[in-house]
Every structure is written in C-alpha cells, then in structure tokens.
Design an enzyme around this catalytic site. Structure first.
Site, PDB file in Angstrom:
ATOM      1  N   LYS A 299       0.934  -1.331  -0.009  1.00 49.18           N
ATOM      2  CA  LYS A 299       0.000   0.044  -0.030  1.00 49.18           C
ATOM      3  C   LYS A 299       0.949   1.291  -0.065  1.00 49.18           C
ATOM      4  O   LYS A 299       0.421   2.181  -0.264  1.00 49.18           O
ATOM      5  CB  LYS A 299      -0.930  -0.083   1.328  1.00 49.18           C
ATOM      6  CG  LYS A 299      -2.050  -1.056   1.085  1.00 49.18           C
ATOM      7  CD  LYS A 299      -2.796  -0.786   2.195  1.00 49.18           C
ATOM      8  CE  LYS A 299      -4.308  -1.716   1.822  1.00 49.18           C
ATOM      9  NZ  LYS A 299      -5.396  -1.320   2.781  1.00 49.18           N
ATOM     10  N   ARG A 300       1.948   1.138   0.629  1.00 48.97           N
ATOM     11  CA  ARG A 300       2.924   2.395   0.727  1.00 48.97           C
ATOM     12  C   ARG A 300       3.691   2.573  -0.624  1.00 48.97           C
ATOM     13  O   ARG A 300       3.926   3.826  -0.807  1.00 48.97           O
ATOM     14  CB  ARG A 300       3.947   2.117   2.011  1.00 48.97           C
ATOM     15  CG  ARG A 300       3.257   2.629   3.098  1.00 48.97           C
ATOM     16  CD  ARG A 300       3.838   1.948   4.488  1.00 48.97           C
ATOM     17  NE  ARG A 300       3.292   0.716   4.635  1.00 48.97           N
ATOM     18  CZ  ARG A 300       3.941  -0.523   4.537  1.00 48.97           C
ATOM     19  NH1 ARG A 300       5.274  -0.280   4.317  1.00 48.97           N
ATOM     20  NH2 ARG A 300       3.327  -1.724   4.852  1.00 48.97           N
TER      21      ARG A 300
END
Ligand code: GLU
Length: 504
Positions: free
Chosen positions: A263-264
């Site tokens: 997600k990052r």
C-alpha cells in the site's frame, strides 16, 4: 464444471482497497460470470481494532467504478445476509461450542502476559514458542485443567479464547485449482485462536462458517492466505462440511520484480496503488487513485486481468465481456506477477483510441470549462480526432491541443532561434497575402495553394513551414499544419502570423 458457482470477495474494511484486492475481486467476478454464477461481497469486519469507518464505502465505490458489481452483499439481494460479519456476531459462538463439544477445540485461559513470557523465554533459548500439540497440555486450557477448574474459571468471568485443536502428525493433502496438490504435516501447525475474548470470532472461524452458510463453491483469494489453507481444510473436516474448491492467486510484485507491491509503494514509486483517491481522515493524508489520475476503468481492469493471468495468445486488449468469455483459472500462474506502471499507461493509451471522440470531448470540455473556454462540441471532437493518437490521458489534450483554443502567448525560444531568420518576416508577410487569397479555406486546398506558392518562389519548404508552425502553435509540435489552419480559420491564421511578425 460445478453447476452452482458462488464466489465471494471478502475484504476487511481496514483502509482503502489495494489494487491487489481489486484483482482478487475481478477474478472472482470473471469466474462467477463465466459460469453463470453469483458474485458475493462479504465484509469481514471482526477485527474491531483495525476497523476503518469509510473503508466499506470505499470498497463498494471501487467495485462500482471498475464496473464489477456484486450480486449479493450489504444492502443487495440479502439472501444469505447479513453480509457484514459484525452483524452476524451472535451466530459464531455456537459453532465454536460445537467444535469444543466434538473435541476439535478447547478453552484457553493463558493471559497475554503469560504467553509473552513464554515467547521471550523461548527466544532466549533460540527457539520459537508455538501453541500446539507439543506444549498445549502444559498450558492454561481445558485440555490441561479439570472440568471443574474450567467451569470455575468461566463462572468467575475469567477471560478465555477458544483454540483449534490441531491434530498431531497427520499428512494433510489439499488441492488448489492453481497450484495443484499441496501437502502438509499437521504437526507443523499451531493451535489458532478461533474465538476471541472480546466475544468475536477470528477471521478463520467466521470465514469458514460464512463460506459454508453462504454456500460458497470456490474460494478465490490472494496467495497470502495459502498458509491458512491447512487450518481451513481441517475446519471443514471438523464440522463435517463439504469444502469449497480453493484457488490462491499469485502475488502482485513491485516493478523491480521482487517483493509484494504494498500500500505504501504508491507514494514511494510514483504511481497509484488504489483504484480511487483515498482521504485518510485520521492522518489527514491523501493517496492518489487510478480514477483521479485519469485512467479509464476499462483500461485499468484490462491491465489487472493480466496480472497473473493470460489468455494463452498474444492478444492483450479485452473488454470485460471478452474477459468473461476467455477467463480460465487454469491459466492463472503460480508465480508472482510483476506490476508495470508503463504498461498500465500503454493500456490507457490503447483504450483512448477505442473511445469515441464525442465521449472524449465531453471529458475534455470539463477541463476547457475550468479555463473559461467554451467551444462547439463538434469543434472539440475534431480537435480530439487530430491529437488523440498521442494522448494517454484526457488531461494530455490541453498540452497537445491548446493552440486550437488560444493564440500562443509565448514561443519556444530554442525553435525561434533556429527557425526564425532575418528573412522570415518578409516571407511571412508574403504568405499572409497568399493565405488571404484562399477562398475555400479547407486543409487540402490550403495545402495545395501554399505548396504551389513555395515551389514557384523556390523557397525551401522548411523555411516557410517551420516559422508558420511557430506562429500558429508557438512550438514545433502539433498535428498536420494545414489541418490546424482549417480548424482555427483564415482570420485567426493571419492574426497569429501577424502576431509572430510583431513579437519575434
Ligand atoms: N478478510 C480476508 C481479507 O481481508 C479474506 C481472505 C479470504 O478471502 O479468505 O483478505
């Protein structure tokens, strides 16, 4: 094939849906539609500590944008509802009790502090603490304590969890639709918690109970759940329920080909990892989304379909309907799929060419309106037909075509230096006279007359065309010059040449 295909997408509402999650939803959707089955959305919100309030809406909005709607789910055809696990809370305890009754599970009273102490102690001796067959009879649970002691603890309101009693030293043989036969020795597994002290089931129990009650025929999910397969298989056995078929999709890897796309990564690597923009109200930060970045949802879906699947041919462009036709779990690969942001852009550019000019004009008109520009729809359609080949996003149109709407306010200095010679102004003045004489101001006609003049005057072609382009566009770019002239008209053409003469 199974006659009644029912699949589910079962996200936990812990934040925005990652594109890997959308891929899981997509493969479930394709499989369901291919087999005239049902695509269920179930919200797995039993972990209260990780619950994020706007995540469910985000998930549903994303599926909608991707055009892969669920057939059953929260608020829709609630045949096997409710579809939020928190609303099914009271249903799970009886199943945990049933397992205890049949000696497949047990109460455990060990406190977190006690377990932490064991872990620490083991670590110091270079070992890992696993709650399993090996040590469970030495711990605080209903396998080690007497019936009375257990009852006393429960009556006194002592906190407990319910753990699965994993059988010892059995070879468990499992089938995965993508990975084939997998076997594991049950002695390597731990006694997972099925029911928590807060009165909530864990993922494992709720997931199995719900898949059973919702009559799920195929579980299609990410590879990260493969380690849970042995426990899930044992749970079906313990309940004496027919197990669904399982298919674990390969991971989506970072563009370098190593490591799971997280997600990052979006913020770090400069491309979106979420379908839609996400505003984290708590932290106050915003993550970009494919939609807001200007991707077409059908291009996004087409790209996602190819992350871990291929049709077995060279063809890459498939509409959703075509994907449904050709999709096959057997063609899903076992190994991780490398995500390629450039390829994603390529898909968008391909879909751009497939879109109608009128649809693209509608979208571009919003950008024009922001700039306070209003032109005939048919004019913008023509502009788009001239530049869309070079566009990846609708937002590229302005860069590619601003000169159709505005007189250039500045000129590319490098190009001016190279192309605007001393003799140019005089030539341009002559050209204005030629242009003024053209009655039928259409591209072909203009081209014929201007070219005729150039050859009669025996001037180099570039000596006229380059300064002319600079005058009309402000730079040495853009589509066919005579098309531009026709589009902006005789008056604007002459004005722009005059402007250039005055300014350069
Ligand atoms: N709730 C799980 C998740 O967040 C579902 C896994 C499964 O499909 O079994 O991905």
């Amino acid at each position: 094939m199974t006659d009644n295909v029912r699949v589910r997408f079962a996200p936990s509402p812990t934040g925005p849906l990652h594109m890997g999650g959308v891929r899981t939803a997509l493969f479930n959707y394709l499989f369901a539609k291919k087999h005239n089955g049902t695509f269920v959305l179930r919200i797995e919100d039993t972990d209260q500590t990780r619950y994020v309030a706007n995540a469910e809406k985000y998930i549903i909005d994303s599926l909608e944008w991707c055009n892969i709607p669920f057939d059953e789910g929260p608020g829709k055809n609630e045949k096997y509802g409710p579809y939020r696990q928190s609303e099914r809370k009271d249903l799970y305890k009886q199943y945990a009790d049933q397992l205890i009754k049949n000696n497949w599970a047990y109460y455990a009273f060990d406190t977190n502090e006690e377990l932490d102490a064991y872990r620490k102690n083991n670590e110091e001796n270079g070992k890992t603490f696993i709650y399993n067959w090996h040590n469970r009879e030495k711990l605080q649970n209903s396998l080690a304590l007497s019936k009375d002691e257990v009852q006393k603890k429960i009556n006194a309101g002592e906190k407990f969890v319910i753990r699965f009693k994993t059988p010892q030293d059995e070879i468990l043989v499992m089938e995965d639709e993508i990975r084939g036969t997998i076997s594991v020795n049950t002695s390597t597994l731990d006694d997972k918690v099925l029911y928590k002290s807060d009165g909530m089931p864990t993922y494992h129990l709720a997931n199995i109970v719900d898949d059973h009650l919702m009559q799920i025929s195929h579980v299609i999910r990410g590879e990260e759940w493969l380690p849970s397969l042995p426990l899930h298989t044992l749970l079906y056995k313990a309940f004496d329920w027919k197990s669904p078929k399982f298919a674990h999709l390969p991971l989506i890897l970072k563009p370098v080909g190593k490591g799971k796309l997280s997600k990052r990564d979006g913020d770090k690597l400069g491309f979106p990892v979420f379908p839609l923009k996400y505003v984290n109200e708590e932290k106050g930060d915003i993550s970009r989304g494919y939609k807001e970045d200007g991707y077409f949802s059908d291009a996004f879906i087409n790209m996602l379909a190819f992350l871990g699947w291929n049709p077995g041919t060279e063809r890459e462009l498939f509409s959703l309907t075509e994907l449904i036709e050709v999709f096959d779990l057997q063609r899903v690969s076992k190994s991780g799929a490398k995500f390629n942001p450039d390829k994603t852009k390529w898909f968008n550019q391909q879909y751009m060419q497939l879109k109608s000019n009128t649809e693209l004009s509608d979208a571009f008109e919003l950008i024009l309106a922001e700039k306070g520009l209003k032109f005939e729809h048919s004019y913008t359609e023509k502009v788009i037909s001239l530049v869309k080949e070079r566009a990846i996003f609708v937002s590229d149109f302005w860069d590619l075509a601003s000169f159709f709407y505005e007189t250039p306010s500045d000129y590319d200095t490098k190009a001016v230096k190279k192309q605007w010679k001393e003799s140019t102004p005089d030539l341009m003045k002559e050209l204005i006279i030629v242009i003024e004489s053209i009655i039928d101001f259409n591209s072909e006609n203009i081209e014929e007359i201007v070219k005729k003049w150039i050859s009669e005057r025996e001037i180099g072609f570039g000596k006229v065309m380059q300064p002319l382009r600079l005058s009309l566009v402000g730079a040495l770019k853009g589509p066919h010059l005579f098309d531009i002239m026709e589009m902006i008209g005789k008056k604007a053409t002459i004005e722009r040449i005059q402007n250039a003469i005055n300014n350069l």
